[in-house]
Design an enzyme around this catalytic site. Structure first.
Site, short mmCIF file in Angstrom:
data_model
loop_
_atom_site.label_atom_id
_atom_site.label_comp_id
_atom_site.label_asym_id
_atom_site.label_seq_id
_atom_site.Cartn_x
_atom_site.Cartn_y
_atom_site.Cartn_z
N MET A 90 0.90 -1.17 0.23
CA MET A 90 0.02 -0.10 -0.03
C MET A 90 0.91 1.30 0.12
O MET A 90 0.60 2.24 0.91
CB MET A 90 -1.04 0.21 1.12
CG MET A 90 -0.32 -0.18 2.51
SD MET A 90 -1.50 -0.35 3.73
CE MET A 90 -0.52 -1.06 5.04
N PRO A 91 1.75 1.33 -1.06
CA PRO A 91 2.56 2.64 -1.06
C PRO A 91 1.74 3.74 -1.60
O PRO A 91 0.88 3.49 -2.59
CB PRO A 91 3.47 2.38 -1.75
CG PRO A 91 3.20 1.14 -2.59
CD PRO A 91 2.25 0.20 -1.98
N PHE A 92 2.02 4.81 -1.19
CA PHE A 92 1.67 6.15 -1.63
C PHE A 92 2.87 6.83 -2.24
O PHE A 92 3.95 6.92 -1.32
CB PHE A 92 0.89 6.75 -0.87
CG PHE A 92 0.57 8.44 -1.08
CD1 PHE A 92 -0.31 8.78 -2.00
CD2 PHE A 92 1.55 9.46 -0.82
CE1 PHE A 92 -0.54 10.08 -2.63
CE2 PHE A 92 1.34 10.82 -1.38
CZ PHE A 92 0.34 11.29 -2.17
#
Length: 126
Positions: A1-3
């Site tokens: 779940m990278p941003f």
């Protein structure tokens, strides 16, 4: 779940920004254990006077095509995963955009799952 926040200087074409975005996501899926549908990016294109960086600090020399990738990751990655991600991004962006490896800076920051709410005011939990 990278941003990921992708920051570049004004002057990049929409097609090149799309290639940058797609390449980043492709590498994150392949090397950083990111699900294919987990794609959250913001692309900032800034005027020269709003994107300030040292052209030589710990680099062979940065140009006006300098790219900063700030990846905010929701779970820890191994040192080897990070190393391969850095290398693959550098190689693929050089191949696809003729981006000099000296023009790429990547910062990975880690958070905990409870630091995220994807929607509905609900805390994410693994």
């Amino acid at each position: 779940m990278p941003f990921t926040r992708i920051t570049v200087r004004d002057g990049w074409s929409d097609a090149d920004l799309q290639t940058l975005s797609d390449t980043l996501h492709e590498v994150l899926v392949a090397e950083f254990n990111v699900p294919p549908d987990d794609r959250f990016q913001v692309i900032e294109s800034l005027a020269a006077q709003r994107f300030i960086y040292d052209r030589h600090y710990l680099s062979g020399g940065r140009s006006d095509r300098y790219v900063l990738l700030n990846i905010l990751a929701g779970k820890p990655r191994s040192t080897e995963q990070k190393r391969v991600t850095y290398q693959m991004l550098s190689e693929r962006l050089q191949q696809r955009l003729n981006l000099d490896p000296n023009d790429l800076m990547i910062i990975i920051q880690q958070t905990q799952p409870e630091d995220w709410s994807f929607s509905g005011g609900k805390m994410f939990a693994l």
